[in-house]
Design an enzyme around this catalytic site. Structure first.
Site, mmCIF file in Angstrom:
data_model
loop_
_atom_site.group_PDB
_atom_site.id
_atom_site.type_symbol
_atom_site.label_atom_id
_atom_site.label_comp_id
_atom_site.label_asym_id
_atom_site.label_seq_id
_atom_site.Cartn_x
_atom_site.Cartn_y
_atom_site.Cartn_z
ATOM 1 C CG HIS A 1 -1.648 1.291 1.417
ATOM 2 N ND1 HIS A 1 -2.873 1.555 0.854
ATOM 3 C CD2 HIS A 1 -1.302 2.405 2.118
ATOM 4 C CE1 HIS A 1 -3.253 2.775 1.188
ATOM 5 N NE2 HIS A 1 -2.321 3.309 1.961
ATOM 6 C CD GLU A 2 2.296 3.418 3.746
ATOM 7 O OE1 GLU A 2 2.694 4.535 3.340
ATOM 8 O OE2 GLU A 2 1.222 3.263 4.374
ATOM 9 C CG HIS B 1 0.549 6.316 -0.833
ATOM 10 N ND1 HIS B 1 -0.630 6.899 -1.231
ATOM 11 C CD2 HIS B 1 0.305 5.716 0.353
ATOM 12 C CE1 HIS B 1 -1.561 6.659 -0.317
ATOM 13 N NE2 HIS B 1 -1.021 5.935 0.653
ATOM 14 C CD GLU C 1 -4.317 6.681 2.050
ATOM 15 O OE1 GLU C 1 -4.093 5.459 2.236
ATOM 16 O OE2 GLU C 1 -3.431 7.549 2.127
ATOM 17 C CG ASP D 1 -6.476 0.632 0.101
ATOM 18 O OD1 ASP D 1 -5.409 0.534 0.738
ATOM 19 O OD2 ASP D 1 -7.530 1.067 0.593
#
Length: 428
Positions: free
Chosen positions: A287-288, A291, A369, A373
């Site tokens: 997930h990070e 970004h 976000e 995801d």
């Protein structure tokens, strides 16, 4: 006479506009908070059906109580902050402080820096009881606080020292530039401000963060192997994988990808590794990475560049308007620079604009976000990410039933129902 009347009218209009904006901001925030408290309280008696098999009623009710308690406390902080803002501005507090420092030090860059330092010191002292109550009462009550008063005082002392070593030279430079670089000073200061922020991104992971926490290399061979493979698969490199001793201050868990350029590093809270399985750790890290893959960090930096440029342009213009000072309860220095006064008044006015712009930035953040995801699901698995998020929602006592309107204004992350629905492919 006409110029004097015009000036008085502009000053009065500024006073009215500030008072009206502050009032509207307070009313809006109180209304939103009351909606959140009421909505969470109404849904505390039963776990939402989508989470009934994963979240216990006890955990759900704890999250509800934690949310309600924090929101109510936030209203107290909000009221206190508004009172302080009025005291500094319309009641003349900032003007009195400035005039007193002028009487002691005379005009000059030293007096202006002293004004900024005194303002921030007084503001910190006034906020201190709220900080202590938040940490040692609210967080303690719900089992999240792990810090001791001694550790808190050590952190406080380190923060003060860093502020002195880094902040004082920086604000001195800014005040000097405002007076020495002519009518385009705001553009020069903006450039320095942006450079300072980029430098902070570079040095924070390796120079500043270790002053507050210990960062040990990730030793778990299974987790290390998995995250190494994930990073390679996603085309990312870093300076290493580290475990941070977050548990010495809080029971909250997290992971993050920090730094910029060659200084990027992956950091896991020790609390996170204790709670999640290796596949779930993979999913959180993915997930990070999402970004970065979607260039969210770069986009936010560019946005910050653009917004701050507009802000400095506005400050440059407002600092030349007499009504900006007098309308906000400040008697400007006659025949001497007012740069510090302009900075402080602008800092107090700007958050009011942020109140009404907040939903736009929150919506953009939630969009990012969702994208991160989706990237994590593609690189790992939906069930692993959903399982990790459920554990984090429970362990952090995040409410599963926030008020929808409150979410639109304040939530930088999507609420659990929407987020897990998309992850598991059940959202409509």
């Amino acid at each position: 006479m006409n110029e004097l009347f015009s000036g008085n009218t502009a000053s009065l209009n500024t006073t009215v506009a500030f008072a009206l904006a502050l009032t509207l901001s307070l009313v809006l925030k109180f209304w939103l908070a009351s909606r959140q408290i009421r909505h969470v309280a109404q849904h505390r008696s039963a776990v939402p059906a989508a989470f009934a098999e994963k979240i216990t009623l006890t955990a759900h009710q704890k999250a509800a109580e934690y949310t309600i308690t924090k929101t109510r406390f936030g209203l107290l902080e909000l009221s206190w902050g508004a009172a302080i803002a009025i005291a500094w501005t319309l009641l003349g507090g900032l003007s009195v402080l400035n005039q007193w420092l002028v009487s002691v030090m005379g005009h000059g860059i030293g007096q202006q820096v002293a004004l900024l330092v005194a303002f921030m010191a007084i503001g910190s002292a006034l906020d201190l009881p709220f900080t202590l109550y938040q940490t040692f009462v609210i967080e303690e009550r719900f089992g999240f606080n792990k810090t001791s008063l001694k550790l808190w005082l050590q952190d406080f002392a380190k923060s003060l020292l860093l502020s002195a070593l880094i902040g004082l030279p920086f604000i001195t430079l800014v005040i000097w530039m405002m007076g020495a670089t002519g009518p385009w000073w705001w553009l020069w200061v903006w450039g320095v401000w942006m450079g300072f922020n980029l430098l902070a991104l570079l040095i924070y992971p390796t120079w500043i963060a270790p002053l507050f926490n210990k960062f040990q290399p990730l030793e778990d061979p299974q987790v290390k192997e998995r995250v190494s493979q994930l990073m390679a698969r996603c085309g990312f490199t870093s300076k290493g994988f580290f475990v941070m001793d977050g548990s010495k201050r809080s029971a909250h868990a997290n992971a993050y990808f920090t730094g910029f350029g060659a200084s990027k590093r992956v950091v896991f809270y020790d609390t996170l590794l204790a709670q999640l399985s290796p596949p779930e750790v993979d999913a959180v890290l993915a997930h990070e990475l999402g970004h970065f893959k979607h260039k969210h960090v770069i986009k936010r930096i560019v946005s910050m560049f653009a917004i701050s440029l507009l802000g400095f342009f506005a400050l440059g213009w407002l600092s030349q308007q007499l009504w900006f000072y007098t309308g906000l309860g400040v008697l400007p220095n006659l025949g001497a620079p007012n740069d510090a006064l302009a900075l402080l008044l602008f800092m107090m006015v700007l958050p009011l604009l942020g109140t009404f712009m907040g939903p736009l930035f929150a919506q953009l953040s939630r969009k990012h976000e969702f994208e991160a995801d989706a990237y994590a699901v593609a690189q790992t698995s939906g069930p692993a990410l959903a399982g990790a998020l459920l554990k984090l929602f429970e362990d952090n006592a995040s409410t599963l039933t926030p008020d929808p309107v409150y979410v639109q204004f304040y939530y930088s992350h999507p609420p659990a129902t929407e987020r897990l629905g998309r992850i598991l492919g059940t959202a409509h």
